[in-house]
Design a protein around this motif. Structure first.
Motif, short mmCIF file in Angstrom:
data_model
loop_
_atom_site.label_atom_id
_atom_site.label_comp_id
_atom_site.label_asym_id
_atom_site.label_seq_id
_atom_site.Cartn_x
_atom_site.Cartn_y
_atom_site.Cartn_z
N ARG A 1 5.09 -18.48 -21.05
CA ARG A 1 4.00 -17.62 -20.62
C ARG A 1 3.34 -16.93 -21.81
O ARG A 1 3.45 -15.73 -22.00
CB ARG A 1 4.51 -16.63 -19.59
N GLU B 1 1.32 -22.98 -12.28
CA GLU B 1 2.66 -23.43 -12.65
C GLU B 1 3.29 -24.37 -11.63
O GLU B 1 3.84 -25.41 -12.00
CB GLU B 1 3.61 -22.24 -12.85
N HIS C 1 -1.90 -18.10 -20.45
CA HIS C 1 -1.20 -19.00 -19.53
C HIS C 1 -1.56 -18.65 -18.09
O HIS C 1 -1.64 -17.48 -17.73
CB HIS C 1 0.32 -18.90 -19.73
N ALA D 1 2.60 -24.48 -21.95
CA ALA D 1 1.69 -23.36 -21.65
C ALA D 1 0.39 -24.00 -21.18
O ALA D 1 -0.09 -24.95 -21.78
CB ALA D 1 1.46 -22.49 -22.88
#
Length: 164
Positions: free
Chosen positions: A44, A53, A48, A83
């Motif tokens: 992170r 995710e 990001h 990232a």
């Protein structure tokens, strides 16, 4: 097919000022040890996107599973770290406009997104880099569907070796 990579991007390593920066840079994979399992973890870093995710993790799992690797969260042979970010970027669009038989160029500002990805696959024991990809692209019409994440990650990992 390259447009599917648009959902997966982060800054490139510095390049010579005399040549333009490539939008994708890949370090060829190391093929020296047998690997069977992997884990996936987001780093992170600044910029990001945590909201992306889950889709990206799933796309990595799908791509590596298709190559014969097994996902595990405990004691994996390989660690996938990444990232992923998107940021607003003002662009310029030029369009021809016909007025009374004469064609003019109309200039207007656009709001696009720049997508960035930094991805590494590491040997869990030695932390040696087995594979690395860095991508930096402008998105005009981003499609953040799971299908596009899957296609993009599969293409990025296309040259990564299959499990032994």
């Amino acid at each position: 097919m390259r447009r599917y990579l648009l959902a997966l991007l982060l800054p490139l390593l510095s390049a010579c000022t005399s040549t333009p920066e490539p939008s994708i840079q890949v370090l060829q994979p190391v093929q020296t040890a047998p690997y069977e399992t992997f884990s996936v973890r987001a780093v992170r870093a600044s910029g990001h996107r945590m909201d992306l995710e889950q889709r990206f993790n799933q796309a990595v799992q799908n791509a590596l599973s298709a190559k014969g690797y097994r996902f595990t969260e405990t004691q994996p042979d390989m660690q996938v770290i990444y990232a992923l970010g998107l940021e607003q970027e003002t662009g310029i669009e030029l369009a021809p406009v016909a007025v009374g038989g004469t064609v003019y160029t109309q200039t207007r500002a656009t709001e696009d997104e720049r997508a960035r990805l930094a991805l590494r696959i590491l040997d869990s024991e030695t932390q040696a880099v087995l594979f690395q990809a860095q991508i930096n692209r402008q998105l005009h019409n981003p499609d953040m569907s799971q299908e596009n994440f899957d296609r993009g990650v599969a293409e990025i990992l296309e040259d990564f070796p299959t499990a032994r």
